[in-house]
Design an enzyme around this catalytic site. Structure first.
Site, short mmCIF file in Angstrom:
data_model
loop_
_atom_site.label_atom_id
_atom_site.label_comp_id
_atom_site.label_asym_id
_atom_site.label_seq_id
_atom_site.Cartn_x
_atom_site.Cartn_y
_atom_site.Cartn_z
N LEU A 133 -45.05 -9.41 -4.34
CA LEU A 133 -44.48 -9.50 -2.99
C LEU A 133 -45.52 -9.94 -1.98
O LEU A 133 -45.20 -10.57 -0.99
CB LEU A 133 -43.93 -8.14 -2.57
CG LEU A 133 -42.71 -7.63 -3.32
CD1 LEU A 133 -42.44 -6.19 -2.97
CD2 LEU A 133 -41.51 -8.49 -3.00
N GLY A 149 -54.90 -4.29 -1.86
CA GLY A 149 -54.53 -4.72 -3.19
C GLY A 149 -53.18 -5.40 -3.16
O GLY A 149 -52.53 -5.50 -2.11
N ASP A 170 -54.93 0.12 11.12
CA ASP A 170 -54.62 -1.27 10.80
C ASP A 170 -53.19 -1.63 11.20
O ASP A 170 -52.42 -2.13 10.39
CB ASP A 170 -54.85 -1.52 9.30
CG ASP A 170 -54.97 -3.01 8.99
OD1 ASP A 170 -55.32 -3.77 9.92
OD2 ASP A 170 -54.70 -3.41 7.85
#
Ligand SMILES: *[C@@H]1O[C@H](CO)[C@@H](O)[C@H](O)[C@H]1NC(C)=O
Ligand SMILES: *[C@@H]1O[C@H](CO)[C@@H](O)[C@H](O)[C@H]1NC(C)=O
Ligand SMILES: *[C@@H]1O[C@H](CO)[C@@H](O)[C@H](O)[C@H]1NC(C)=O
Ligand SMILES: *[C@@H]1O[C@H](CO)[C@@H](O)[C@H](O)[C@H]1NC(C)=O
Ligand SMILES: *[C@@H]1O[C@H](CO)[C@@H](O)[C@H](O)[C@H]1NC(C)=O
Ligand SMILES: *[C@@H]1O[C@H](CO)[C@@H](O)[C@H](O)[C@H]1NC(C)=O
Ligand SMILES: *[C@@H]1O[C@H](CO)[C@@H](O)[C@H](O)[C@H]1NC(C)=O
Ligand SMILES: *[C@@H]1O[C@H](CO)[C@@H](O)[C@H](O)[C@H]1NC(C)=O
Ligand SMILES: *[C@@H]1O[C@H](CO)[C@@H](O)[C@H](O)[C@H]1NC(C)=O
Ligand SMILES: *[C@@H]1O[C@H](CO)[C@@H](O)[C@H](O)[C@H]1NC(C)=O
Ligand SMILES: *[C@@H]1O[C@H](CO)[C@@H](O)[C@H](O)[C@H]1NC(C)=O
Length: 854
Positions: A506, A512, A626
């Site tokens: 995706l 990761g 983030d």
């Protein structure tokens, strides 16, 4: 062919040009500057710096100062003869600066011919002077030895190539900055009170022999010493290593703070890029004697303890307060005025030394002891668990009031206390005090629930760990566990099967890659394969428990995890519509991907609610670190769900990859300035990122985009200028159809976004307040320019006096003082807001966009 006369002419011209350049560089004995002639100046060969007369930049007087200025900008005076106002270099409008025939440089008033300042170099063989391209003005003798220079006699500024040593000091008013022999940087008030002392840890500092300090042209303060194999970086400006023709310099300001400034050549301005003392109210004496410092919406402000006092100078609250009825004239012993949430600043030597003013007493004794002790003028009872009481017998008291301070202070007054009228409500900090109670309830409830869950999990594990049917049952239990809310543990094989061998990727993010998978119970899920996790199994499980116990409608839910050998995977619910960036920044052709205003507004609100929950309402408060459109996912109904929270903590703290110069540049647009300046990261850093996202939701443009349309400025800067001009319409996404827009909501969102992206963390609202502002419950004032205010300190508050530890209980919105710092890699203070220092770890900055989980 050239005739002889032509050659001769050329020769003469060359000679004259040579002579002119010599004249530009060297000042002969007798050379004079005069204040009455605005064109009278000594310039450096490349004209970067010039020595000239300037007006009083503080505007306080009509005096003139003989100064070396950068780029002909009187606002950037890097050296001032005799020191800037109020230090005594003031001269009149007909003053002259002359290099006397005896080699002395003298500044004299024109009216009286009286000496204002001199270099004291007469009879030392000075034959000429020059101003070099780095801004150093040197008096030289015939063999060109440096007899005297401005770099060796600094006033309040250090510039690149200047070498600041232990014997020198920067002075401004009552304040003094110096470099200690152990390499620490110190700030003193009146040469006695040390309110800032930070730098190296003792193991490194014991070895220094001759430390010196300098500011690199790229904006880093470095410490040099013959014993150090390489210089140590002590502080970074937030724009360090950014290119451009700009001067960075260190200046001790008249408010007692040491700052790094940047000034772009040709701009005529300067801006703050780092401040030593992040909390201006902690600067001793900032509000004068008996003055109390606090924060209003725009920044620090000074006032008096109560109406029993009045300002010394009504025009300048920083001059302090005086008592209306003198204690000497008081019939009785006086009374004590009680001020909650207030400390009387106490720094060494008051907090140490003979300790005569420090007592270990209770609250009431702290009050009554001061009342009955004649020289005592005030006292502070620290509510930080130390039980300390500071009695102030000095005749200088400096107060700090904030809802986040638990301590109580007393001022001795005559007569009845007349408290100040209550400040206007809506202060950013005020929410914290009343939130305390529900917060405790929530903690108790959640701890209980978590306890039960843990019990269940451990029972289950205990029953089935040896069972041969373990693997087969896992899927069934998955369903059960998913329903109950506890994270399911999957085996690596199971996830391999679910994702068909990690085939359907995706996205790829900083943590990761993410793959689509179908679990045994037919649930579609997003499986994230974490990289760079070197934490132990136990700690990983703890973090997973924290993440999965964090449930909110606007947070992506963690279904389960896998921790097998070196494999670490997280399984999340699948979000059908992917991430927000796809919708905001897609080009016009893909109009089916357009979000209308109503949906955008709901996404903004949902995101804010999700973050509010992370910051303020959940058990282990989490700073996301983030926030960006790539991490805001949309479900099938376009509800916003924040993803990737809690992951920053999983990254190995020793992994500095994520905080290096190069990687910072990647998603810079969303990182709060404190990231770049290596300052403590608090929940306020998330507010900044959210503000940028909000601006993008309104505008459909990246906040860091630069184009001709935005005058070649960053979009966020251009947007504020348009807003300031009253042209907020220009900010709105041109792709939005005009009639479907609720202009009131748009304006609210725009204002909130500018509040959120304030450079100084304390000026940004907390997330709960953002929600209220977006909902229209709270009024929104006009946001100030996002870039202006000073920033926090790399060292945080290094003082260890117990008065400072009073701040360690400050809530998420208050500045978090970082502890000690090894100079080269200053620590991230705390990713977990509140009091959870052991959870503090290095955080992660992703250099690539994280397209996880769509
Ligand atoms: C300095 O002040 C004088 C008047 O006192 C004014 O004429 C002059 O323009 C000022 N110079 C600058 C650079 O502001
Ligand atoms: C020089 O003139 C300035 C401005 O008028 C004044 O403030 C200062 O006191 C004078 N200094 C001396 C030494 O006379
Ligand atoms: C210039 O100063 C240096 C250092 O003080 C000294 O060694 C030298 O002799 C001086 N030169 C002259 C010509 O006086
Ligand atoms: C700074 O100046 C001191 C004393 O003049 C000198 O010993 C030292 O080497 C200088 N340091 C640098 C980095 O130039
Ligand atoms: C500045 O402060 C230091 C304290 O470290 C003191 O020793 C020094 O004398 C002060 N300098 C001046 C010029 O007041
Ligand atoms: C500053 O210190 C000096 C001597 O240490 C003292 O006489 C003076 O009163 C102090 N100034 C203030 C404003 O307290
Ligand atoms: C120097 O600063 C550090 C904090 O940065 C502090 O721990 C240390 O005690 C200071 N050293 C001295 C001698 O004050
Ligand atoms: C300090 O210097 C000594 C000898 O010069 C050396 O053995 C020691 O390792 C140094 N310590 C540190 C912390 O650099
Ligand atoms: C905040 O305080 C400053 C300085 O005292 C003042 O100029 C400003 O008007 C105040 N702002 C508000 C909103 O009260
Ligand atoms: C008033 O002050 C004196 C000493 O200054 C003290 O002895 C006395 O107890 C005080 N009275 C009260 C009521 O506190
Ligand atoms: C002290 O600083 C040195 C050099 O920066 C560093 O190697 C050492 O780990 C630090 N020690 C502590 C206890 O922080």
């Amino acid at each position: 062919m050239m005739s002889y006369s032509q050659v001769f002419l050329l020769f003469v011209i060359i000679k004259i040009a040579n002579l002119a350049s010599v004249l530009a560089a060297d000042i002969q004995l007798g050379g004079t500057l005069s204040a009455s002639d605005p064109n009278s100046k000594w310039a450096s060969p490349d004209s970067t710096f010039s020595f000239t007369f300037i007006n009083d930049t503080s505007g306080a007087s009509s005096a003139k100062f003989a100064a070396i200025v950068y780029d002909n900008n009187p606002g950037v005076a890097i050296w001032v003869a005799g020191g800037a106002s109020p230090n005594g270099g003031a001269a009149d409008s007909t003053a002259t600066l002359r290099l006397m025939p005896n080699g002395n440089l003298e500044l004299r008033n024109g009216s009286s011919n009286s000496l204002v300042w001199e270099s004291s170099t007469s009879g030392r063989g000075v034959t000429s002077a020059s101003l070099d391209n780095s801004g150093n003005f040197v008096l030289k003798n015939a063999t060109v030895a440096n007899i005297w220079s401005t770099f060796r006699n600094p006033t309040d500024t250090i510039v690149p190539t200047q070498n600041f040593t232990v014997n020198e000091a920067l002075i401004n008013g009552m304040y003094n900055f110096s470099l200690q022999r152990n390499g620490n940087l110190t700030l003193y008030w009146n040469n006695t009170i040390m309110y800032y002392n930070a730098g190296l840890n003792s193991s490194a500092s014991s070895n220094l022999s001759l430390p010196s300090l300098s500011i690199l042209p790229i904006g880093i303060i470095q410490l040099f010493d013959p014993q150090l194999s390489s210089p140590l970086n002590l502080a970074y400006s937030s724009d360090y290593a950014e290119s451009g023709n700009r001067l960075r310099f260190v200046k001790l300001d008249n408010d007692g703070n040491l700052r790094i400034y940047s000034s772009d050549r040709g701009s005529g301005t300067k801006s703050v890029k780092w401040s030593a003392v992040s909390d201006q109210c902690l600067v001793f004496g900032y509000c004068g004697n008996m003055g109390v410092c606090s924060y209003n919406e725009t920044g620090p402000t000074c006032g008096c303890p109560s109406q029993n006092f009045e300002l010394v100078d009504a025009k300048d609250p920083r001059k302090g307060c005086k008592i209306k009825v003198d204690l000497q004239n008081c019939q009785t012993n006086g009374t004590m005025l009680e001020l909650d949430h207030t400390v009387l600043l106490t720094y060494p030597p008051e907090s140490k030394g003979d300790n005569t003013q420090v007592f270990s007493t209770g609250f009431q004794a702290c009050r009554s002891n001061c009342l009955s002790t004649a020289p005592c003028l005030g006292s502070t009872s620290l509510a930080d668990g130390t039980g300390f009481c500071y009695q102030k017998t000095t005749n200088f008291i400096s107060g700090y009031q904030s809802p986040a301070i638990p301590s109580t202070s007393f001022f001795k007054i005559c007569g009845q206390p007349e408290p100040n009228p209550p400040a206007n409500s809506g202060s950013v900090l005020e929410k914290n005090s009343w939130r305390l109670k529900p917060w405790i309830v929530v903690v108790v409830v959640l701890v209980t629930i978590l306890g039960l869950i843990l019990l269940e999990v451990s029972l289950w594990w205990w029953c089935f760990r040896d069972s041969p049917k373990f693997g087969g049952l896992s899927a069934q239990y998955a369903l059960l566990e998913y329903a109950s809310g506890a994270p399911v543990q999957f085996s690596y094989k199971e996830l391999q099967r679910a994702t068909k061998g990690f085939k359907d990727k995706l996205g790829e993010g900083g943590f990761g890659a993410v793959y689509k998978g179908v679990l045994a119970n037919r649930t579609v899920a997003a499986v994230k394969q974490l990289e760079g996790i070197e934490q132990g199994e136990k700690q990983f499980r703890m973090e997973v428990a924290t993440i999965s116990s964090t449930h909110h409608l606007n947070l992506v839910r963690l279904i389960g995890f896998c921790s097998e050998g070196r494999h670490r995977l997280l399984v999340y619910e699948f979000m059908k519509n992917g991430s927000l960036d796809k919708f905001l920044f897609s080009s016009e052709e893909q109009s089916q991907k357009m979000l209308n205003w109503e949906t955008r507004y709901n996404i903004a609100l949902g995101t804010a609610r999700g973050i509010t929950y992370l910051h303020e309402e959940c058990r282990d408060c989490i700073v996301h670190c983030d926030i960006k459109p790539e991490n805001i996912l949309l479900d099938e109904n376009y509800n916003a769900k924040v993803s990737d929270f809690g992951l920053a903590k999983l990254i190995n703290p020793k992994d500095h990859r994520y905080r290096t110069l190069t990687s910072v540049r990647g998603t810079r647009g969303y990182l709060a300035p404190e990231w770049l300046a290596n300052l403590p990261i608090t929940s306020k850093s998330d507010i900044y990122s959210y503000g940028m996202v909000l601006l993008e939701i309104v505008s459909g443009r990246r906040n860091f985009d630069v184009s001709a349309e935005t005058n070649n400025k960053k979009f966020s800067i251009w947007a504020y200028e348009e807003f300031d001009k009253g042209n907020a319409v220009a900010i709105i996404d041109p792709k939005l159809s005009r009639n479907g827009i609720d202009m009131e909501q748009v304006m609210r969102a725009i204002k909130v976004s500018f509040w959120c992206i304030q450079e100084q963390p304390s000026q940004r609202p907390v997330m709960g307040k953002v929600v209220q502002m977006l909902e229209g419950i709270t009024e929104i004032g006009k946001p100030p320019v996002p870039k202006s205010a000073p920033e926090g300190s790399i060292f945080g508050s290094s003082m260890t006096g117990s008065n400072i530890s009073a701040f360690s209980t400050m809530a998420a919105s208050a500045p978090v003082p970082s502890s000690t710092s090894s100079a080269q890699t200053p620590p991230v203070s705390s990713l977990v807001s509140g009091k959870n220092p052991e959870k503090a770890s290095s955080a992660l900055i992703q250099s690539e966009t994280d397209n996880a989980l769509q």
